[in-house]
Design a protein around this motif. Structure first.
Motif, PDB file in Angstrom:
ATOM      1  N   VAL A  19      53.516 -90.496 -51.813  1.00 21.38           N
ATOM      2  CA  VAL A  19      54.890 -90.953 -52.612  1.00 21.38           C
ATOM      3  C   VAL A  19      55.424 -90.999 -51.730  1.00 21.38           C
ATOM      4  CG1 VAL A  19      56.888 -89.242 -53.141  1.00 21.38           C
ATOM      5  CG2 VAL A  19      54.606 -88.773 -53.983  1.00 21.38           C
ATOM      6  N   GLU A  20      55.866 -91.180 -49.962  1.00 22.68           N
ATOM      7  CA  GLU A  20      56.566 -91.961 -49.202  1.00 22.68           C
ATOM      8  C   GLU A  20      56.173 -93.241 -48.922  1.00 22.68           C
ATOM      9  OE1 GLU A  20      57.746 -87.296 -48.787  1.00 22.68           O
ATOM     10  OE2 GLU A  20      55.632 -88.184 -49.157  1.00 22.68           O
ATOM     11  N   CYS A  21      54.489 -93.117 -49.323  1.00 20.33           N
ATOM     12  CA  CYS A  21      54.481 -94.517 -48.857  1.00 20.33           C
ATOM     13  C   CYS A  21      54.578 -95.775 -49.543  1.00 20.33           C
ATOM     14  CB  CYS A  21      52.203 -94.696 -47.969  1.00 20.33           C
ATOM     15  SG  CYS A  21      52.311 -93.835 -46.129  1.00 20.33           S
ATOM     16  N   GLU A  22      54.370 -95.075 -50.503  1.00 17.57           N
ATOM     17  CA  GLU A  22      54.393 -96.031 -51.312  1.00 17.57           C
ATOM     18  C   GLU A  22      56.043 -95.953 -51.557  1.00 17.57           C
ATOM     19  OE1 GLU A  22      53.013 -97.017 -53.699  1.00 17.57           O
ATOM     20  OE2 GLU A  22      50.702 -95.778 -54.588  1.00 17.57           O
ATOM     21  N   ALA A  23      56.871 -95.229 -51.149  1.00 21.35           N
ATOM     22  CA  ALA A  23      58.548 -96.073 -51.491  1.00 21.35           C
ATOM     23  C   ALA A  23      58.539 -97.150 -49.954  1.00 21.35           C
ATOM     24  CB  ALA A  23      59.497 -94.578 -51.183  1.00 21.35           C
ATOM     25  N   SER A  24      57.992 -96.630 -49.553  1.00 21.19           N
ATOM     26  CA  SER A  24      58.690 -97.829 -48.086  1.00 21.19           C
ATOM     27  C   SER A  24      57.033 -98.712 -48.404  1.00 21.19           C
ATOM     28  CB  SER A  24      58.317 -96.766 -47.125  1.00 21.19           C
ATOM     29  OG  SER A  24      56.791 -96.277 -47.022  1.00 21.19           O
ATOM     30  N   GLU A  25      56.660 -98.983 -49.141  1.00 24.91           N
ATOM     31  CA  GLU A  25      55.490-100.029 -49.767  1.00 24.91           C
ATOM     32  C   GLU A  25      54.349-100.109 -48.464  1.00 24.91           C
ATOM     33  OE1 GLU A  25      56.814-103.457 -50.307  1.00 24.91           O
ATOM     34  OE2 GLU A  25      57.988-103.104 -52.101  1.00 24.91           O
ATOM     35  N   GLY A  26      54.009 -98.544 -47.701  1.00 24.13           N
ATOM     36  CA  GLY A  26      53.128 -98.675 -46.294  1.00 24.13           C
ATOM     37  C   GLY A  26      51.458 -97.915 -47.225  1.00 24.13           C
ATOM     38  N   TRP A  27      51.480 -97.895 -46.568  1.00 31.98           N
ATOM     39  CA  TRP A  27      49.604 -97.513 -46.620  1.00 31.98           C
ATOM     40  C   TRP A  27      49.187 -96.209 -46.083  1.00 31.98           C
ATOM     41  CZ3 TRP A  27      45.908 -97.604 -42.738  1.00 31.98           C
ATOM     42  CH2 TRP A  27      46.226 -98.426 -41.598  1.00 31.98           C
ATOM     43  N   TRP A  28      48.190 -95.763 -46.418  1.00 30.68           N
ATOM     44  CA  TRP A  28      47.991 -94.328 -45.920  1.00 30.68           C
ATOM     45  C   TRP A  28      45.851 -94.103 -45.912  1.00 30.68           C
ATOM     46  CZ3 TRP A  28      49.751 -95.177 -50.836  1.00 30.68           C
ATOM     47  CH2 TRP A  28      49.024 -95.369 -51.954  1.00 30.68           C
ATOM     48  N   PHE A  29      45.533 -92.887 -45.010  1.00 28.08           N
ATOM     49  CA  PHE A  29      44.118 -92.793 -44.688  1.00 28.08           C
ATOM     50  C   PHE A  29      43.547 -92.446 -46.172  1.00 28.08           C
ATOM     51  CE2 PHE A  29      40.391 -90.972 -42.039  1.00 28.08           C
ATOM     52  CZ  PHE A  29      39.565 -92.166 -42.765  1.00 28.08           C
ATOM     53  N   HIS A  30      44.134 -91.378 -45.199  1.00 24.21           N
ATOM     54  CA  HIS A  30      43.301 -90.398 -46.869  1.00 24.21           C
ATOM     55  C   HIS A  30      44.483 -89.368 -47.771  1.00 24.21           C
ATOM     56  CE1 HIS A  30      39.503 -89.929 -44.352  1.00 24.21           C
ATOM     57  NE2 HIS A  30      39.221 -90.805 -46.140  1.00 24.21           N
ATOM     58  N   LEU A  47      49.203 -93.415 -39.850  1.00 28.81           N
ATOM     59  CA  LEU A  47      50.530 -93.141 -39.594  1.00 28.81           C
ATOM     60  C   LEU A  47      52.238 -92.770 -40.049  1.00 28.81           C
ATOM     61  CD1 LEU A  47      50.351 -97.325 -39.782  1.00 28.81           C
ATOM     62  CD2 LEU A  47      49.222 -95.513 -38.188  1.00 28.81           C
ATOM     63  N   GLY A  48      51.758 -91.760 -41.705  1.00 27.28           N
ATOM     64  CA  GLY A  48      52.700 -91.322 -42.119  1.00 27.28           C
ATOM     65  C   GLY A  48      52.869 -90.361 -41.932  1.00 27.28           C
ATOM     66  N   ARG A  49      51.465 -89.877 -41.522  1.00 27.30           N
ATOM     67  CA  ARG A  49      51.527 -87.786 -41.423  1.00 27.30           C
ATOM     68  C   ARG A  49      52.318 -86.956 -42.736  1.00 27.30           C
ATOM     69  NH1 ARG A  49      50.463 -87.319 -35.236  1.00 27.30           N
ATOM     70  NH2 ARG A  49      48.247 -88.457 -35.644  1.00 27.30           N
ATOM     71  N   HIS A  50      52.469 -87.779 -44.280  1.00 31.81           N
ATOM     72  CA  HIS A  50      53.438 -87.314 -44.875  1.00 31.81           C
ATOM     73  C   HIS A  50      52.829 -86.167 -45.713  1.00 31.81           C
ATOM     74  CE1 HIS A  50      54.809 -91.457 -44.957  1.00 31.81           C
ATOM     75  NE2 HIS A  50      55.708 -91.084 -44.267  1.00 31.81           N
ATOM     76  N   ALA A  51      52.306 -85.292 -45.703  1.00 31.81           N
ATOM     77  CA  ALA A  51      51.118 -83.967 -46.318  1.00 31.81           C
ATOM     78  C   ALA A  51      52.417 -83.045 -45.078  1.00 31.81           C
ATOM     79  CB  ALA A  51      49.558 -84.279 -46.283  1.00 31.81           C
ATOM     80  N   THR A  52      51.993 -83.344 -43.977  1.00 29.90           N
ATOM     81  CA  THR A  52      52.072 -81.824 -43.567  1.00 29.90           C
ATOM     82  C   THR A  52      53.557 -82.034 -42.952  1.00 29.90           C
ATOM     83  OG1 THR A  52      50.443 -82.522 -42.099  1.00 29.90           O
ATOM     84  CG2 THR A  52      52.064 -81.056 -40.688  1.00 29.90           C
ATOM     85  N   ALA A  53      54.148 -83.190 -43.186  1.00 31.70           N
ATOM     86  CA  ALA A  53      56.104 -83.684 -42.806  1.00 31.70           C
ATOM     87  C   ALA A  53      56.428 -82.832 -44.513  1.00 31.70           C
ATOM     88  CB  ALA A  53      56.449 -84.916 -43.205  1.00 31.70           C
ATOM     89  N   HIS A  54      55.512 -82.484 -45.647  1.00 36.56           N
ATOM     90  CA  HIS A  54      56.142 -81.808 -46.842  1.00 36.56           C
ATOM     91  C   HIS A  54      55.652 -80.098 -46.652  1.00 36.56           C
ATOM     92  CE1 HIS A  54      56.946 -81.041 -50.653  1.00 36.56           C
ATOM     93  NE2 HIS A  54      55.162 -80.330 -51.133  1.00 36.56           N
TER      94      HIS A  54
END
Length: 118
Positions: A19-30, A47-54
């Motif tokens: 969700v966060e990578c999509e909002a910032s037009e980023g990319w993810w590994f898994h 790079l974003g580690r958004h699952a852990t941040a959530h």
């Protein structure tokens, strides 16, 4: 103790990508799926580690892989990987979706970028 009480089998995934990578037009590994609310975030190797941040922000301590063919759960509270119940579909991002992804935003030097962050 396995955090099965933190799992809501009816919660649907919030997206097919982070969700966060999509909002910032980023990319993810898994991708990882919050087993409590269905939030889709990127893994700790991304790079974003958004699952852990959530998990940190929400207190939702259990995730499940959102990768095709993977059904493991992980508890941030106990640092354990475990098998759990079937969740509401879909159980992974689309098989045709690239890993890393999304393909059009993944830089050619993506492997080096992930190694640099470690």
């Amino acid at each position: 103790m396995r955090e099965t009480s933190a799992i809501d089998t009816t919660a649907v995934p919030s997206s097919t990508g982070c969700v966060e990578c999509e909002a910032s037009e980023g990319w993810w590994f898994h991708l990882r799926r919050c087993a409590t609310c269905g939030h889709i975030g990127c893994c700790d190797d991304s790079l974003g580690r958004h699952a852990t941040a959530h998990a940190t922000a929400s207190g939702h301590v259990v995730i499940r892989s959102f990768e095709p063919g993977e059904s493991w759960f992980y508890s941030y509270a106990t640092s354990e990987t475990f098998e759990g119940p079937e969740l509401a579909p879909p159980e992974s991002h689309p098989v045709a979706q690239s890993t890393p992804g999304p393909a059009e935003r993944v830089p050619q030097d993506w492997q080096g970028r992930l190694l640099e962050q470690r």
